[in-house]
Design an enzyme around this catalytic site. Structure first.
Site, PDB file in Angstrom:
ATOM      1  N   HIS A 246     -11.443   3.363   2.830  1.00 26.13           N
ATOM      2  CA  HIS A 246     -11.305   4.673   2.183  1.00 26.13           C
ATOM      3  C   HIS A 246     -12.665   5.309   1.961  1.00 26.13           C
ATOM      4  O   HIS A 246     -12.844   6.491   2.174  1.00 26.13           O
ATOM      5  CB  HIS A 246     -10.651   4.491   0.801  1.00 26.13           C
ATOM      6  CG  HIS A 246      -9.182   4.709   0.829  1.00 26.13           C
ATOM      7  ND1 HIS A 246      -8.594   5.829   0.342  1.00 26.13           N
ATOM      8  CD2 HIS A 246      -8.185   3.952   1.298  1.00 26.13           C
ATOM      9  CE1 HIS A 246      -7.301   5.752   0.501  1.00 26.13           C
ATOM     10  NE2 HIS A 246      -7.016   4.611   1.084  1.00 26.13           N
TER      11      HIS A 246
ATOM     12  N   LYS B  34       5.266   3.734  -2.019  1.00 25.45           N
ATOM     13  CA  LYS B  34       4.432   4.917  -1.759  1.00 25.45           C
ATOM     14  C   LYS B  34       3.671   4.732  -0.450  1.00 25.45           C
ATOM     15  O   LYS B  34       3.515   5.664   0.338  1.00 25.45           O
ATOM     16  CB  LYS B  34       3.478   5.134  -2.940  1.00 25.45           C
ATOM     17  CG  LYS B  34       2.732   6.458  -2.928  1.00 25.45           C
ATOM     18  CD  LYS B  34       1.413   6.444  -2.194  1.00 25.45           C
ATOM     19  CE  LYS B  34       0.672   7.758  -2.337  1.00 25.45           C
ATOM     20  NZ  LYS B  34      -0.588   7.777  -1.578  1.00 25.45           N
TER      21      LYS B  34
ATOM     22  N   ASP C 118      12.513  18.047   5.855  1.00 29.34           N
ATOM     23  CA  ASP C 118      12.668  18.233   4.408  1.00 29.34           C
ATOM     24  C   ASP C 118      12.172  16.959   3.717  1.00 29.34           C
ATOM     25  O   ASP C 118      12.900  15.969   3.594  1.00 29.34           O
ATOM     26  CB  ASP C 118      14.150  18.489   4.095  1.00 29.34           C
ATOM     27  CG  ASP C 118      14.407  18.694   2.604  1.00 29.34           C
ATOM     28  OD1 ASP C 118      13.530  18.348   1.787  1.00 29.34           O
ATOM     29  OD2 ASP C 118      15.499  19.183   2.265  1.00 29.34           O
TER      30      ASP C 118
ATOM     31  N   GLU D   9      -4.582  12.699   3.143  1.00 32.20           N
ATOM     32  CA  GLU D   9      -5.212  11.441   2.696  1.00 32.20           C
ATOM     33  C   GLU D   9      -5.964  10.747   3.835  1.00 32.20           C
ATOM     34  O   GLU D   9      -5.361  10.432   4.869  1.00 32.20           O
ATOM     35  CB  GLU D   9      -4.134  10.503   2.134  1.00 32.20           C
ATOM     36  CG  GLU D   9      -4.717   9.245   1.529  1.00 32.20           C
ATOM     37  CD  GLU D   9      -3.674   8.383   0.802  1.00 32.20           C
ATOM     38  OE1 GLU D   9      -2.687   8.939   0.286  1.00 32.20           O
ATOM     39  OE2 GLU D   9      -3.869   7.163   0.754  1.00 32.20           O
TER      40      GLU D   9
HETATM   41  C1  MEV Z   1      -2.401   4.495  -1.007  1.00 33.55           C
HETATM   42  O1  MEV Z   1      -2.083   5.802  -0.633  1.00 33.55           O
HETATM   43  C2  MEV Z   1      -1.270   3.550  -0.649  1.00 33.55           C
HETATM   44  C3  MEV Z   1      -1.424   2.119  -1.163  1.00 33.55           C
HETATM   45  O2  MEV Z   1      -1.670   2.154  -2.562  1.00 33.55           O
HETATM   46  C4  MEV Z   1      -0.136   1.402  -0.857  1.00 33.55           C
HETATM   47  C5  MEV Z   1      -0.008   0.037  -1.484  1.00 33.55           C
HETATM   48  O3  MEV Z   1      -0.641  -0.217  -2.534  1.00 33.55           O
HETATM   49  O4  MEV Z   1       0.770  -0.770  -0.940  1.00 33.55           O
HETATM   50  C6  MEV Z   1      -2.598   1.432  -0.539  1.00 33.55           C
END
Ligand code: MEV
Length: 422
Positions: free
Chosen positions: A375, A261, A277, A83
């Site tokens: 991004h 995430k 792992d 990413e």
């Molecule tokens: C993208 O990989 C991760 C985000 O979506 C995390 C978040 O929203 O806090 C930017």
């Protein structure tokens, strides 16, 4: 595919012959097969021993996050992932954290839990008491399996016994509490759980089925804290925006999944680089986040008396430096050397700092300009490359598409053609 997926003896074939079978069955071209056969920095014989039915490998880029200071020490942090923006975001967040001294991280020690499931027990509470009475014997049996770990100060240290009410009636679940030292510990714990099972059956009068480590590693926690200077991160509005973002995640599991995430973007990228792992880490993180019965953020964010932003992360971090890919994968070994960590707990602490940094970077971007601008710059470069741009042309095409807010393959192709004519 062309034909049946039943391939008798596939596992016995040498790698090249397995590839020939796959080529024949799937129509993979020579070029496709060649890129798949390339195991990158992992020698193919090592790859072939690591898992089964190997035909090749897949490589991820590894970047180095800079600026990290954790418990007063500087680290270069290897991160492997697909990413864009993650490595840059981590480096940027770590730079901002440095203004107030970087990250402070503590840990609860490398302690894992091994579960033994006992069913058909006539007197579950009585069985529980008998197991606890014979704890010393059970722990000795467990520790006999791993004299090396015991000699290093690790081993089975305690026994916990639960009686569970399940849809199949009561179950007695003794849990071995094992200090796994510098290992992630799955092998050591599973071996111990299997070894004590006959004794457990004899003591309880029941039948043992499962004997396995728990990935809800809530005795192997890391706790990271960082103070972000209000002015260094963009002022009071940014602080407030991040605290609001946290409150949103705390109140809503849909937002919380994405919040967590973002933390795992950092944690898992370091884990991949260092041969860990990652399934165990994900399972541990999300089950820990749900431990109250509600899915919650792994971090908290608040404003302190000075108006600065304080972030805290608490999560399980089951990682190891001995055993597994951390030892056998030459690239993972190099990454661990770059990181310079000497123990599994030190690795866990750095990973916690990266998780907190990543969460900070994501929330800061989301609460201010949004994440798409950063991004898109990287995305535009990727599109430029796939449209045929090379060398200096990559940045020229990407920049133009960003300016025009037209980050698309067709536009990239046009720009590549125009620039090629010049
Ligand atoms: C993208 O990989 C991760 C985000 O979506 C995390 C978040 O929203 O806090 C930017």
């Amino acid at each position: 595919m062309q034909g049946s997926s039943e391939v008798p003896g596939f596992y016995k074939l040498p790698m090249e012959e397995r590839m020939n079978v796959v080529k024949k069955l799937t129509g993979l071209s020579e070029e496709e097969a060649r890129s798949l056969a390339n195991t990158g920095g992992l020698p193919s014989d090592v790859a072939d021993r690591m898992i089964e039915n190997v035909v090749g490998g897949i490589a991820f880029p590894m970047g180095i996050a800079v600026n990290f200071k954790v418990n007063g020490r500087d680290y270069l942090v290897p991160m492997a992932l697909e990413e864009p923006s993650v490595v840059a975001a981590a480096s940027n967040a770590a730079k901002m954290a440095r203004v107030k001294g970087g990250f402070s991280v503590t840990n609860t020690g490398p302690v894992m839990i091994g579960q033994i499931q006992v069913v058909e027990v006539k007197d579950p509470q009585g069985a529980r008491t008998r197991l606890l009475e014979r704890k010393a014997e059970i722990l000795k049996k467990a520790n006999d399996q791993d004299p090396m770990l015991v000699s290093l100060g690790g081993g089975a240290k305690d026994l916990n016994v639960k009686v569970l009410a399940t849809i199949k009636g009561p179950m007695v679940v003794p849990e071995l509490i094992v200090n796994t030292g510098d290992a992630m510990g799955a092998n050591a714990v599973n071996t111990m759980a299997e070894a004590v099972a006959p004794m457990v059956e004899e003591i309880t009068g029941g039948r043992v089925f499962l004997r396995i480590i728990s990935n809800l590693a809530d005795r192997r926690l890391v706790r990271a804290t960082a103070v972000f200077d209000r002015d260094a991160i963009g002022g009071e509005d940014t602080v407030d925006g991040i605290v609001y973002a946290y409150a949103f995640a705390d109140a809503d599991p849909y937002r919380c999944a994405t919040h967590n995430k973002g933390i795992m973007n950092g944690v898992i990228a370091v884990a991949i680089a260092c041969g860990q792992d990652i399934r165990a880490l994900e399972a541990g993180a999300h089950s820990y986040a749900s431990r109250t019965g509600k899915y919650k953020p792994l971090t908290t964010w608040e404003k302190d008396a000075n108006g600065d932003l304080v972030g805290r992360l608490e999560m399980p971090m089951a990682v190891g430096l001995v055993g597994g890919a951390a030892k056998t994968h030459p690239v993972a070994r190099a990454a661990i050397k770059i990181l310079g960590v000497k123990t599994a707990t030190e690795l866990a602490e750095v990973m916690a700092a990266v998780g907190l940094a990543q969460n900070f970077a994501a929330l800061r971007a989301l609460a201010t300009e949004g994440i798409q601008r950063g991004h898109m710059k990287l995305h535009a470069r990727n599109i430029a490359v796939s449209a045929g741009a090379t060398g200096k042309m990559i940045d020229l095409v990407a920049q133009k598409m960003v300016e025009e807010k037209k980050i698309r393959f067709d536009r990239a192709k046009e720009l590549v053609e125009d620039l090629s004519k010049k």
